[in-house]
Motif scaffolding. Structure first.
Motif, PDB file in Angstrom:
ATOM      1  N   TYR A   1       0.850  -1.196   0.000  1.00 60.70           N
ATOM      2  CA  TYR A   1       0.000   0.000   0.000  1.00 60.70           C
ATOM      3  C   TYR A   1       0.891   1.253   0.000  1.00 60.70           C
ATOM      4  O   TYR A   1       0.633   2.213  -0.719  1.00 60.70           O
ATOM      5  N   SER A   2       1.948   1.225   0.831  1.00 57.60           N
ATOM      6  CA  SER A   2       2.833   2.394   0.910  1.00 57.60           C
ATOM      7  C   SER A   2       3.591   2.603  -0.393  1.00 57.60           C
ATOM      8  O   SER A   2       3.813   3.740  -0.811  1.00 57.60           O
ATOM      9  N   SER A   3       3.999   1.499  -1.039  1.00 56.59           N
ATOM     10  CA  SER A   3       4.739   1.670  -2.296  1.00 56.59           C
ATOM     11  C   SER A   3       3.824   2.276  -3.355  1.00 56.59           C
ATOM     12  O   SER A   3       4.258   3.098  -4.167  1.00 56.59           O
ATOM     13  N   ALA A   4       2.540   1.897  -3.336  1.00 61.30           N
ATOM     14  CA  ALA A   4       1.597   2.514  -4.276  1.00 61.30           C
ATOM     15  C   ALA A   4       1.428   3.994  -3.939  1.00 61.30           C
ATOM     16  O   ALA A   4       1.454   4.861  -4.820  1.00 61.30           O
ATOM     17  N   ALA A   5       1.284   4.289  -2.648  1.00 56.55           N
ATOM     18  CA  ALA A   5       1.079   5.680  -2.230  1.00 56.55           C
ATOM     19  C   ALA A   5       2.253   6.557  -2.666  1.00 56.55           C
ATOM     20  O   ALA A   5       2.067   7.645  -3.226  1.00 56.55           O
ATOM     21  N   LEU A   6       3.482   6.077  -2.436  1.00 56.53           N
ATOM     22  CA  LEU A   6       4.655   6.875  -2.806  1.00 56.53           C
ATOM     23  C   LEU A   6       4.804   6.956  -4.327  1.00 56.53           C
ATOM     24  O   LEU A   6       5.296   7.949  -4.859  1.00 56.53           O
ATOM     25  N   SER A   7       4.374   5.905  -5.034  1.00 55.46           N
ATOM     26  CA  SER A   7       4.446   5.932  -6.502  1.00 55.46           C
ATOM     27  C   SER A   7       3.617   7.079  -7.062  1.00 55.46           C
ATOM     28  O   SER A   7       4.040   7.771  -7.994  1.00 55.46           O
ATOM     29  N   PHE A   8       2.413   7.273  -6.509  1.00 53.27           N
ATOM     30  CA  PHE A   8       1.575   8.374  -6.989  1.00 53.27           C
ATOM     31  C   PHE A   8       2.092   9.710  -6.469  1.00 53.27           C
ATOM     32  O   PHE A   8       2.213  10.682  -7.214  1.00 53.27           O
ATOM     33  N   ALA A   9       2.417   9.762  -5.172  1.00 54.65           N
ATOM     34  CA  ALA A   9       2.820  11.034  -4.555  1.00 54.65           C
ATOM     35  C   ALA A   9       4.107  11.566  -5.174  1.00 54.65           C
ATOM     36  O   ALA A   9       4.274  12.775  -5.325  1.00 54.65           O
ATOM     37  N   LEU A  10       5.022  10.665  -5.528  1.00 50.36           N
ATOM     38  CA  LEU A  10       6.348  11.071  -6.005  1.00 50.36           C
ATOM     39  C   LEU A  10       6.535  10.696  -7.474  1.00 50.36           C
ATOM     40  O   LEU A  10       7.643  10.392  -7.919  1.00 50.36           O
ATOM     41  N   ASN A  11       5.443  10.721  -8.232  1.00 53.83           N
ATOM     42  CA  ASN A  11       5.504  10.385  -9.655  1.00 53.83           C
ATOM     43  C   ASN A  11       6.551  11.258 -10.359  1.00 53.83           C
ATOM     44  O   ASN A  11       6.682  12.435 -10.061  1.00 53.83           O
ATOM     45  N   ASN A  12       7.286  10.648 -11.271  1.00 49.20           N
ATOM     46  CA  ASN A  12       8.364  11.324 -12.018  1.00 49.20           C
ATOM     47  C   ASN A  12       9.557  11.707 -11.143  1.00 49.20           C
ATOM     48  O   ASN A  12      10.318  12.609 -11.506  1.00 49.20           O
TER      49      ASN A  12
END
Lengths: 435, 435
Positions: free
Chosen positions: B186-197
């Motif tokens: 869940y956290s890896s998904a959250a950081l993927s969106f939050a820190l996209n690019n």
């Protein structure tokens, strides 16, 4: 087959007025959309308001006849042709097997040019479509409902169980249940508990690809189910579906340890935490996993209390959902926690309240594979102290069905004992490798 | 290490009074239970009220000192021995990598006789425990929280994202985040969106087996994460865990297509619907799957609105749960339906009500693998007509996190567009084999 097989009322009138016959390539206009494709025949139980066409992309679509503003025939199509072959010579010495249909068409003859499907369900039709069946069994068939499986409710499980008991009493040596795949694993768990210690093999099977596609898995699944049941090697409730994407081997799964793990692949169903019980390759049945036998009496317990919820925990989970379920008078909750069996401690107060009110709260894992172990971390120990029951490696969906079954057939003070008892292989033995 | 490392207040007094030292075999009595095992040292952030012993079965248990009625020393145990090796020669030319700890001990030196664990988190300690690290990177470390991952909430994702941005600004070329495994995906998904690019590799890693067990996977996961990050081959957010039960290869998973699929195995984490992005075997990184690059600017969007629920459908599902969520003022619901994206039509009225009130309702499948396709069956078409948004092959947990992120950073009228846009690989391309 009549020229407009299965169409009635307004649909039939629209098609007749436009001079359209089954197989014709037609265009249908609604206020918002235009569709084109070949007209398909309808099944006996279909909603009469819909006209169904096969789109050029291969999918079928039903269009509400009340929304149709215009319908025209573009060109004639080939009519589906189907001449039933002669009835095979049935050998009376073969085992008597009942095939029950619960929904959809489990076997059919297709004209691939138009995609038209001729539903079959009498034994004669089934033999004509899958003539191999006559080599293995004397088949009798009954369509007991026509429910897409996502529409099945716990009372439908009871209805199926009653019908199975009838068929056992009629002397069948095996029973095949054709079933939609969406909730087939829930139903196989339900029947496993309801018909525990049944004296014959009961096999649920279905198809991932609709029978009007060349890739359909329906025939092999049905043949293999009949072969497995006719060999009478193992009694109990099983689920039979393709072992791989190849159209050759079918896996026989335990009814309580199987899950639909893919939306569309033919081998979507997988055993969880154990091997499939057996495989059927051509007409050879190989038993891979002998389940421990008990010699208890067959005493069906076919009631289900659906006043039970499965809740999947996630970060940010709103614990008011638990409060609402408690306040609604529910009997129990299966939690699908994280890892070894955890939820955020923000939920603990609501869970404690549920247990204090006499509800059963059991823990399973959203990992789906592996075993609950709530003594390792403090979150688990706190939940144990509150009274949450760890359900070892029972898969969440099976735990839900078992709890509905437990509350349907036992007193409230027996529920915990029943949930922890290994009724029919829903728990596996602890792995020797430890945690 | 002091003789009673980490113990304070009442716990320390109890142990001192009984003449007990770390490593001693002791018996602890509470009003209800008796425990025996070797006394373990405590970690810096531990709850001071608990005395922790290693039971003879290998597990650790913490006992509330307030509940202890008696405590006795049975025999002296071997003290944990640990002499830090000299600090390695750090090559300034190596990439600067930050390791952030969020909870638990991510690397430790163990005395297997007593099971005592010496938590390590300074760069020097980490080097001394995993000296290999100095060959690949100049490590700096920070313990940013001490939260078991099932206790993480969406606001914790924001805190981690803020810390990562700080570390990027400090010139780190890669960031490793040590994380509990329960909700790591869940956290890896959250950081993927939050820190996209994001302009550097960010790798979440953890351990399935606690670091005080010989079978611990912590070291290999950490080394491999550092190797992957230090080679700077791919930017973005990844999750690194064992590829198999062997202690040799680590898989680098996409942060948005990974799930914890086993409660305890070292290779519990699996990519869903795609191959792992890369593997790390010894110090060799092999890229298996090149994700499409976009050259958009790094503009972190780190807010999450947790007023969103994930609901797993099941037969007998109580649709009042949906009503309650709607009435609570929630922003959206991710449904985990059956098969290609279905729920029982008993739920349709409640779902329609949610959508009519402006909520986003998205459909994913509890099959977890495969693609939503709601045009095939009438149950799906009815839900489409109500306004349910099919979320293709996004996995349910990622869909939930994405919806929390969407509502945290965008206006209500942008949510559907954002949910359907492929932000960071959460959707895969349609398979050429069709449905």
């Amino acid at each position: 087959m009549s020229e407009l097989s299965g169409y009635k009322d307004n649909s039939l009138k629209l098609l007749k007025d436009a001079g359209i016959q089954i197989g014709d390539f037609i265009k249908i206009y609604t206020e918002t959309t235009k569709y084109s494709g070949n007209l398909l025949p309808r099944y006996e139980y279909s909603n009469v308001n819909y006209i169904v066409i096969k789109l050029t992309n291969g999918y079928n679509i039903g269009i509400d006849s009340k929304k149709i503003t215009n319908i025209i025939k573009v060109k004639s199509g080939e009519k589906p042709k189907f001449i039933p072959p002669p009835k095979p010579n049935v050998k009376e010495s073969l085992p008597k097997i009942a095939i029950l249909g619960t929904g959809g068409t489990i076997a059919s003859r297709i004209d691939y040019k138009t995609g038209a499907v001729n539903p079959a369900f009498s034994a004669e039709e089934l033999y004509s479509i899958i003539p191999e069946l006559s080599a293995y069994a004397n088949i009798n068939t009954q369509l007991i409902s026509n429910i897409a499986s996502e529409q099945m409710n716990p009372e439908d499980w009871k209805n199926i169980a009653e019908k199975v008991i009838e068929k056992i009493e009629e002397g069948n040596k095996g029973i095949i249940i054709g079933h939609g795949t969406d909730t087939m694993a829930y139903s196989s768990a339900a029947l496993s508990f309801a018909l525990n210690n049944c004296p014959i093999p009961i096999v649920l099977t279905g198809a991932q690809r609709s029978t009007d596609r060349p890739s359909s898995d329906a025939s092999l699944n049905m043949i293999s189910s009949v072969i497995f049941a006719s060999q009478k090697m193992l009694n109990g409730v099983y689920l039979a579906m393709h072992s791989s994407i190849e159209d050759n081997i079918v896996s026989i799964h335990s009814g309580v340890r199987v899950r639909k793990n893919h939306t569309s692949k033919r081998d979507a169903f997988q055993s969880i935490g154990i091997e499939p019980i057996a495989t059927v390759n051509q007409d050879k049945v190989t038993i891979s996993l002998e389940l421990p036998k008990n010699n208890e009496k067959f005493e069906p317990k076919i009631n289900f209390n659906e006043n039970v919820s499965l809740l999947k925990f996630h970060p940010g989970f709103n614990s008011e959902i638990i409060d609402m379920i408690v306040n609604s008078g529910a009997k129990g909750i299966i939690l699908e926690g994280t890892g070894l069996g955890h939820v955020n401690s923000r939920c603990n107060k609501s869970i404690k309240n549920a247990i204090d009110k006499g509800m059963f709260v059991g823990m399973t894992s959203q990992c789906l594979q592996g075993r609950i172990k709530m003594t390792v971390y403090s979150a688990g120990r706190d939940l144990l102290e509150i009274g949450v029951t760890p359900l070892e490696d029972m898969i969440p969906e099976t735990a839900l069905v078992k709890l509905m079954w437990a509350y349907g057939n036992y007193q409230d003070d027996e529920i915990k004992e029943i949930m922890l008892k290994n009724i029919t292989g829903e728990y596996t033995k602890r792995s020797k490798l430890g945690r």
